[in-house]
Design a protein around this motif. Structure first.
Motif, PDB file in Angstrom:
ATOM      1  N   LYS A 170      -4.743   2.323  11.636  1.00  0.00           N
ATOM      2  CA  LYS A 170      -3.675   1.594  12.342  1.00  0.00           C
ATOM      3  C   LYS A 170      -3.180   0.411  11.496  1.00  0.00           C
ATOM      4  CE  LYS A 170      -6.340   1.095  16.016  1.00  0.00           C
ATOM      5  NZ  LYS A 170      -7.484   1.956  15.641  1.00  0.00           N
ATOM      6  N   ARG A 181       0.853  -1.191   0.000  1.00  0.00           N
ATOM      7  CA  ARG A 181       0.000   0.000   0.000  1.00  0.00           C
ATOM      8  C   ARG A 181       0.882   1.231   0.000  1.00  0.00           C
ATOM      9  NH1 ARG A 181      -5.504   1.516   3.168  1.00  0.00           N
ATOM     10  NH2 ARG A 181      -5.506   3.664   2.461  1.00  0.00           N
ATOM     11  N   MET A 191     -11.612   8.120   9.773  1.00  0.00           N
ATOM     12  CA  MET A 191     -11.130   8.160   8.396  1.00  0.00           C
ATOM     13  C   MET A 191     -11.832   7.081   7.566  1.00  0.00           C
ATOM     14  SD  MET A 191      -9.020  10.533   7.776  1.00  0.00           S
ATOM     15  CE  MET A 191      -7.853  10.169   6.476  1.00  0.00           C
ATOM     16  N   VAL A 204      -3.416   8.924   5.178  1.00  0.00           N
ATOM     17  CA  VAL A 204      -3.331  10.314   5.621  1.00  0.00           C
ATOM     18  C   VAL A 204      -3.384  10.355   7.142  1.00  0.00           C
ATOM     19  CG1 VAL A 204      -4.298  12.604   5.354  1.00  0.00           C
ATOM     20  CG2 VAL A 204      -4.614  10.920   3.544  1.00  0.00           C
TER      21      VAL A 204
HETATM   22  N1  LIG Z   1      -5.545   7.622   7.969  1.00  0.00           N
HETATM   23  C1  LIG Z   1      -6.100   6.982   6.932  1.00  0.00           C
HETATM   24  N2  LIG Z   1      -5.767   7.301   5.686  1.00  0.00           N
HETATM   25  C2  LIG Z   1      -6.336   6.669   4.646  1.00  0.00           C
HETATM   26  N3  LIG Z   1      -7.256   5.689   4.768  1.00  0.00           N
HETATM   27  C3  LIG Z   1      -7.619   5.346   5.999  1.00  0.00           C
HETATM   28  C4  LIG Z   1      -7.066   5.971   7.144  1.00  0.00           C
HETATM   29  N4  LIG Z   1      -7.605   5.419   8.222  1.00  0.00           N
HETATM   30  C5  LIG Z   1      -8.444   4.478   7.792  1.00  0.00           C
HETATM   31  N5  LIG Z   1      -8.461   4.436   6.462  1.00  0.00           N
HETATM   32  C6  LIG Z   1      -9.256   3.510   5.644  1.00  0.00           C
HETATM   33  O1  LIG Z   1     -10.231   2.925   6.488  1.00  0.00           O
HETATM   34  C7  LIG Z   1     -10.239   1.515   6.382  1.00  0.00           C
HETATM   35  C8  LIG Z   1      -9.975   0.906   7.758  1.00  0.00           C
HETATM   36  O2  LIG Z   1      -8.687   1.268   8.167  1.00  0.00           O
HETATM   37  P1  LIG Z   1      -7.804   0.410   9.180  1.00  0.00           P
HETATM   38  O3  LIG Z   1      -8.223  -1.008   9.146  1.00  0.00           O
HETATM   39  O4  LIG Z   1      -6.400   0.709   8.907  1.00  0.00           O
HETATM   40  O5  LIG Z   1      -8.246   1.028  10.535  1.00  0.00           O
HETATM   41  P2  LIG Z   1      -7.875   0.547  11.990  1.00  0.00           P
HETATM   42  O6  LIG Z   1      -7.507   1.747  12.761  1.00  0.00           O
HETATM   43  O7  LIG Z   1      -6.908  -0.559  11.942  1.00  0.00           O
HETATM   44  O8  LIG Z   1      -9.289   0.004  12.461  1.00  0.00           O
HETATM   45  P3  LIG Z   1      -9.600  -1.050  13.624  1.00  0.00           P
HETATM   46  O9  LIG Z   1      -9.096  -0.494  14.892  1.00  0.00           O
HETATM   47  O10 LIG Z   1     -11.083  -1.153  13.583  1.00  0.00           O
HETATM   48  O11 LIG Z   1      -8.918  -2.317  13.224  1.00  0.00           O
HETATM   49  C9  LIG Z   1      -9.192   1.140   5.381  1.00  0.00           C
HETATM   50  O12 LIG Z   1      -9.833   0.754   4.195  1.00  0.00           O
HETATM   51  C10 LIG Z   1      -8.394   2.395   5.141  1.00  0.00           C
HETATM   52  O13 LIG Z   1      -8.135   2.547   3.773  1.00  0.00           O
END
Ligand SMILES: Nc1ncnc2c1ncn2[C@@H]1O[C@H](COP(=O)(O)OP(=O)(O)OP(=O)(O)O)[C@@H](O)[C@H]1O
Length: 579
Positions: A286, A236, A533, A242
């Protein structure tokens, strides 16, 4: 002795014995009062005496000895010959459970030999390289890097030439003790120098790694506590994530610096390990940033699922000690391993309707099946068996629920909070979505807002058909940022100039400055730290090819979000539809 004489003697002995036996039987029958069996003895003893005195026996013995010696010599010569011929060959066997099997099979699949072979196996296997759809040569869309491949058939022997070396290839399939099909590949190279094999392996590995360049491999543990590659994921791009300014660089540079400091650690006797704890709002990026960092650093991701059925402290230690030296170990939702039963939803929304009985039963069963204890985890992370050189990423949405021992430096060295979206993030995400692909996304939004907000509205009203400038060298391209523009059929509708037929070509042509202006307007409508996000991404996905509407509709969407949240926290009595 003459053989005829020998035969005559033998026959006469046997007839003597037969006569002796007959007389014995007759004596036994006729003289019942004084049975005498001694008459049989002279016959047998005579035979033995005769055999021992028989000069032919020595001849037989000689025959055995000479025959045995000849056979031994034959075998010896045969094995010597085999060793001699084998000394010209190098025989290498590859087991399907080993990574080198994938290298060599991938390399073989690229060999021109199979394009001409009369017997071959047609395969859609990617050897852990790609999960893209398989294409056949000559098929319309052959952009895919995953093609149907030709391989040597199982149980056939093939000979081929590679770099002026003759080699043979044999594939075998068998079943192991667990009735699992095991595949092996044997390559014999006509060469005395071992370097030939090393060169071949190097070539195969390089070809494999080149094909893997844009991918990261994901490993999970199996029931036997061994690591197994389950998937490959495209890297990715870091710019697609962002975060607040400086956060990405901080993480990436820290990890990069760590990997380059092995000697620094060993000189000071500090365990060469680094742990990052990413915590905060769900859907804040994250997991995405971890995937991106793995791609940037060229590391594979090893997912440690603490709630995996049957995993206990010993198994966890084994798994962690078997991690390769440079890799990313990922523990998602680390809090859930010790606090199951308190789900995120229940935490966030106490009024949420209870889960059905069977679901709760299932969760209880899972609780029973996971046998990881906190001390087991702590020991696995930095006990004597813990692997050196690994980077651990742990994520959680409930930072405060974590035990301080787990979070202490040495186990989790950097704690980074991921918050709900800021205005800055909203603006940058908008640009990520709609900026023409070859326009660099500026770091700071303030610098690039060229158009005032009323321009956005007027653009929306006028159908956003801003004239294409030299900055717009490509169309808005959502799926394939680096792909060249295709031939486009352009037509105008009442509201937009729409181009092309495929998904990625349907967006209106907007200049970078126009997109920046729309992004600023979008950000203005998004409240700071109120939505995640992931929800912003979900919203923009609804307007994949309509940036003007996306910006324009944002305030209404925010209102709807607020209403929904309000409804969730204060559900109207009897309303169970919110979930
Ligand atoms: N800061 C960001 N920039 C771009 N896309 C984001 C961002 N945060 C989340 N996304 C988008 O949102 C979706 C979920 O993100 P991600 O799984 O990384 O979140 P997470 O914080 O790990 O969530 P969780 O705690 O529920 O596991 C992804 O498809 C991602 O593309």
């Amino acid at each position: 002795m003459d053989p005829v004489e020998l035969l005559q003697k033998t026959l006469s002995v046997f007839s003597d014995v037969a006569q002796g036996d007959n007389s014995t039987m007759a004596t036994a029958t006729n003289a019942t009062n004084s049975p005498s069996s001694t008459n049989a003895t002279p016959g047998l003893s005579g035979l033995l005496t005769m055999l021992l005195s028989f000069s032919a026996l020595t001849d037989w013995l000689k025959l055995f000895v000479i025959g045995g010696a000849v056979e031994s010599c034959r075998r010896l010569l045969f094995s010597l010959w085999r060793s001699f011929t084998q000394s010209f060959w190098i025989t290498a066997t590859f087991d399907c459970d080993d990574l080198s099997f994938n290298w060599i099979m991938f390399w073989l699949s690229k060999h021109p030999k199979w394009g001409k072979a009369r017997t071959l196996e047609v395969s859609t296997r990617s050897f852990g390289l790609s999960s893209a759809a398989v294409t056949v040569d000559g098929e319309g869309d052959c952009d895919s890097n995953r093609k149907l491949s030709y391989l040597p058939s199982v149980s056939e022997s093939y000979s081929l030439w590679h770099k002026h070396r003759y080699m043979t290839v044999i594939r075998e399939k068998s079943q192991d003790g667990f009735y699992r099909t095991v595949e092996t590949l044997q390559i014999k190279i006509l060469a005395r120098d071992h370097r030939v094999l090393t060169d071949l392996l190097l070539e195969a590995k390089m070809a494999y790694q080149a094909a893997q360049e844009h991918l990261i491999s994901v490993y999970v543990s199996d029931a036997c506590n061994s690591w197994r590659m389950v998937a490959t994921r495209p890297k990715r791009p870091l710019k697609s994530i962002v975060l607040d300014p400086g956060l990405k660089d901080l993480l990436l540079e820290d990890a990069r610096d760590f990997l380059a400091s092995k000697s620094w650690y060993s000189e000071r006797g500090i365990p060469f390990r680094r742990g990052y704890l990413l915590y905060g709002a769900p859907g804040s990026g994250k997991t995405s940033i971890i995937q991106s960092i793995a791609g940037e650093l060229g590391l594979d991701v090893y997912v440690i699922s603490l709630s995996r059925m049957g995993l206990d402290d010993t198994g966890l230690s084994e798994l962690i000690s078997e991690l390769p030296e440079k890799c990313i170990a990922l523990m998602e939702d680390i809090d859930a391993a010790f606090h199951r039963g308190i789900t995120r939803d229940m935490d966030e929304n106490p009024n949420k309707p209870k889960k059905p009985q069977d679901e709760r039963e299932k969760e209880k069963d899972e609780d029973k099946s996971s046998r990881i204890t906190l001390s087991g985890l702590l020991n696995a992370l930095d006990g004597v068996g813990a692997q050196e050189g690994r980077i651990l990423f742990a994520t959680t949405n409930r930072y405060n629920a974590l035990d301080p021992a787990l979070c202490r430096p040495g186990r989790m060295d950097l704690h980074i909070e991921f918050k709900l979206a800021s205005k800055y993030q909203a603006e940058e995400l908008f640009k990520c979505f709609y900026m023409p692909s070859d326009t660099p996304i500026p770091e700071s939004s303030e610098k690039v807002v060229e158009k005032p907000e009323q321009d956005v509205d007027s653009a929306y009203a006028s159908g956003s058909s801003s004239p294409a400038t030299s900055e717009v060298r490509d169309l808005i391209d959502l799926d394939c940022p680096s792909s060249p523009p295709s031939t486009v059929a352009t037509f105008s509708s009442s509201s937009h100039t729409l181009t092309g037929q495929t998904h990625r070509l349907r967006g209106p042509k907007l200049s970078a400055s126009h997109v920046s202006a729309l992004a600023a307007s979008f950000a203005a409508a998004i409240p700071d730290r109120e939505v995640s996000m992931a929800s912003l991404q979900g919203y923009l996905m609804m307007y994949k090819t309509r940036p003007v509407e996306a910006a324009h509709e944002a305030p209404a969407w925010v209102d709807r979000q607020r209403e929904e949240r309000l409804q969730k926290t204060n559900p109207t009595p009897g309303d169970t539809s919110t979930s």
